[in-house]
Design a protein around this motif. Structure first.
Motif, PDB file in Angstrom:
ATOM      1  N   LEU A 161      -9.856  -2.983 -15.956  1.00 15.23           N
ATOM      2  CA  LEU A 161     -10.895  -3.973 -15.636  1.00 15.23           C
ATOM      3  C   LEU A 161     -11.871  -3.460 -14.586  1.00 15.23           C
ATOM      4  N   GLU A 162     -11.352  -2.753 -13.576  1.00 14.85           N
ATOM      5  CA  GLU A 162     -12.265  -2.253 -12.533  1.00 14.85           C
ATOM      6  C   GLU A 162     -13.225  -1.202 -13.091  1.00 14.85           C
ATOM      7  N   ASN A 163     -12.711  -0.351 -13.975  1.00 17.08           N
ATOM      8  CA  ASN A 163     -13.591   0.672 -14.579  1.00 17.08           C
ATOM      9  C   ASN A 163     -14.643   0.032 -15.472  1.00 17.08           C
ATOM     10  N   LYS A 164     -14.241  -1.054 -16.152  1.00 18.23           N
ATOM     11  CA  LYS A 164     -15.163  -1.673 -17.109  1.00 18.23           C
ATOM     12  C   LYS A 164     -16.195  -2.568 -16.422  1.00 18.23           C
ATOM     13  N   TYR A 165     -15.766  -3.346 -15.414  1.00 15.35           N
ATOM     14  CA  TYR A 165     -16.673  -4.381 -14.869  1.00 15.35           C
ATOM     15  C   TYR A 165     -17.066  -4.155 -13.399  1.00 15.35           C
ATOM     16  N   HIS A 166     -16.394  -3.237 -12.724  1.00 16.11           N
ATOM     17  CA  HIS A 166     -16.724  -2.872 -11.338  1.00 16.11           C
ATOM     18  C   HIS A 166     -16.595  -4.046 -10.362  1.00 16.11           C
ATOM     19  N   ASN A 167     -15.647  -4.927 -10.624  1.00 16.06           N
ATOM     20  CA  ASN A 167     -15.329  -6.007  -9.673  1.00 16.06           C
ATOM     21  C   ASN A 167     -13.865  -5.858  -9.256  1.00 16.06           C
ATOM     22  N   ALA A 168     -13.560  -6.273  -8.015  1.00 14.46           N
ATOM     23  CA  ALA A 168     -12.206  -6.037  -7.497  1.00 14.46           C
ATOM     24  C   ALA A 168     -11.139  -6.796  -8.279  1.00 14.46           C
ATOM     25  N   VAL A 169     -10.060  -6.068  -8.591  1.00 15.13           N
ATOM     26  CA  VAL A 169      -8.885  -6.684  -9.239  1.00 15.13           C
ATOM     27  C   VAL A 169      -7.704  -6.457  -8.298  1.00 15.13           C
ATOM     28  N   ASN A 170      -7.090  -7.549  -7.829  1.00 18.15           N
ATOM     29  CA  ASN A 170      -5.965  -7.447  -6.904  1.00 18.15           C
ATOM     30  C   ASN A 170      -4.670  -7.732  -7.657  1.00 18.15           C
ATOM     31  N   MET A 171      -3.637  -6.937  -7.380  1.00 16.62           N
ATOM     32  CA  MET A 171      -2.369  -7.137  -8.089  1.00 16.62           C
ATOM     33  C   MET A 171      -1.346  -7.735  -7.137  1.00 16.62           C
ATOM     34  N   ILE A 172      -0.622  -8.700  -7.629  1.00 14.60           N
ATOM     35  CA  ILE A 172       0.489  -9.250  -6.847  1.00 14.60           C
ATOM     36  C   ILE A 172       1.722  -9.208  -7.740  1.00 14.60           C
ATOM     37  N   CYS A 173       2.651  -8.336  -7.365  1.00 15.99           N
ATOM     38  CA  CYS A 173       3.835  -8.152  -8.186  1.00 15.99           C
ATOM     39  C   CYS A 173       4.922  -9.111  -7.702  1.00 15.99           C
ATOM     40  N   MET A 174       5.217 -10.117  -8.518  1.00 16.79           N
ATOM     41  CA  MET A 174       6.133 -11.164  -8.042  1.00 16.79           C
ATOM     42  C   MET A 174       6.806 -11.882  -9.206  1.00 16.79           C
ATOM     43  N   ASP A 175       8.053 -12.271  -9.019  1.00 15.63           N
ATOM     44  CA  ASP A 175       8.768 -13.060 -10.031  1.00 15.63           C
ATOM     45  C   ASP A 175       8.633 -14.539  -9.671  1.00 15.63           C
ATOM     46  N   LEU A 176       7.867 -15.264 -10.446  1.00 17.35           N
ATOM     47  CA  LEU A 176       7.597 -16.678 -10.146  1.00 17.35           C
ATOM     48  C   LEU A 176       8.687 -17.607 -10.662  1.00 17.35           C
ATOM     49  N   SER A 177       9.752 -17.029 -11.207  1.00 22.15           N
ATOM     50  CA  SER A 177      10.861 -17.895 -11.626  1.00 22.15           C
ATOM     51  C   SER A 177      11.899 -18.011 -10.512  1.00 22.15           C
ATOM     52  N   LEU A 178      11.583 -17.417  -9.359  1.00 20.09           N
ATOM     53  CA  LEU A 178      12.511 -17.506  -8.229  1.00 20.09           C
ATOM     54  C   LEU A 178      12.132 -18.679  -7.334  1.00 20.09           C
ATOM     55  N   GLN A 179      13.148 -19.286  -6.749  1.00 19.66           N
ATOM     56  CA  GLN A 179      12.893 -20.411  -5.850  1.00 19.66           C
ATOM     57  C   GLN A 179      12.004 -19.966  -4.686  1.00 19.66           C
TER      58      GLN A 179
END
Ligand SMILES: NC(=O)c1ccc[n+]([C@@H]2O[C@H](COP(=O)([O-])OP(=O)(O)OC[C@H]3O[C@@H](n4cnc5c(N)ncnc54)[C@H](OP(=O)(O)O)[C@@H]3O)[C@@H](O)[C@H]2O)c1
Length: 252
Positions: free
Chosen positions: A45-63
């Motif tokens: 996405l950053e190469n294609k559109y040149h806007n910042a993409v932030n990644m958050i690696c997280m398991d949302l099935s955890l309490q």
């Protein structure tokens, strides 16, 4: 610059939202478990559109994952929250692993509800913001052989419709997206094949963007909008038949 947080933004419908918002100049924040996939999407996405993409690696099935995620991004002043991450299982209800299904409810319902609340509080202060909760047409009736998933999506629809009413006087718009079958990897993960008539993710996103205006419920696809008005017994009969066939095919 508009900031958009998308749970489950690395694949399927979530990815299609990420691509749309990147393409119009938004900064996106994508949440998912698989880091490699997130890195891949960020680069694409950053190469294609040149806007910042932030990644958050997280398991949302955890309490408490909703609070953990909120704490990480609260200073960003997120404008749009898309509660999209979800999973489901097609099987006889008593055969589905208890822990797996409890995690599904945590992901599909509990985390979504808490994220809606946490981000709404900030949006309310700014008198601006959008929250989109992803449900399913499965929310409209019980689903034999997919009981837990359909029930979890009924929760999303009911909860979202209620808070939409409360939120509108504070300048915050809360919508519920209810797609029918969409051609994503969701089906393979839930143990079955996607039906032939499944919609494409980008079509679902285009319809949603166009309809995030007046009504809370957004249902892409003419047939999906019509079918819900058939008598419930007929809908349940067809779901039962289709899902049972899916289970038989899975067994081989
Ligand atoms: N496809 C359909 O036919 C359909 C129809 C109606 C409604 N929906 C709903 O639409 C939403 C998106 O579905 P989809 O078809 O796009 O699914 P998908 O292709 O399977 O993508 C699911 C996304 O959610 C993430 N995710 C899954 N479990 C997660 C977890 N525990 N924590 C954080 N992220 C998680 C996945 O990444 P990781 O695996 O890396 O975590 C992935 O990015 C879901 O809520 C689904 O119920 C889908």
């Amino acid at each position: 610059m508009q900031k958009v947080l998308i749970t489950g933004g690395s694949e399927g419908i979530g990815y299609a939202f990420a691509e749309y918002y990147s393409s119009i100049g938004s900064e996106v924040f994508l949440v998912a478990r698989n880091r490699m996939k997130l890195i891949d999407i960020k680069n694409t996405l950053e190469n294609k559109y040149h806007n910042a993409v932030n990644m958050i690696c997280m398991d949302l099935s955890l309490q408490n994952s909703a609070s953990t995620l909120y704490e990480q991004v609260k200073d960003e002043n997120i404008d749009i929250l898309i509660n999209n991450a979800g999973c489901g299982y097609t099987e006889r209800f008593w055969k589905i692993d208890i822990e797996k299904e409890e995690k599904m409810v945590m992901l599909n319902d509990m985390t979504l509800m808490s994220l809606t609340k946490l981000f709404f509080r900030d949006m309310k202060k700014r008198h601006d913001g959008v929250i989109l909760n992803v449900s399913s047409t499965g929310a409209f009736q019980p689903g034999p052989y997919i009981a837990g998933y359909y029930a979890s999506k009924t929760f999303v629809a009911s909860y979202t419709r209620a808070v939409y009413e409360e939120a509108k006087e504070y300048g915050v718009r809360i919508y519920c997206l209810l797609p029918g079958p969409v051609a994503t990897d969701f089906y393979r993960k839930s143990g079955v094949k996607a039906p032939m008539h499944a919609m494409k993710s980008d079509k679902v996103v285009a319809y949603t963007i166009k309809h995030m205006k007046k009504k809370c419920f957004i249902i892409p696809g003419v047939m999906n909008r019509i079918v819900r008005f058939l008598p419930e017994s007929i809908r349940i009969y067809f779901i039962k038949k289709t899902k049972w066939k899916n289970i038989q095919k899975k067994r081989g």
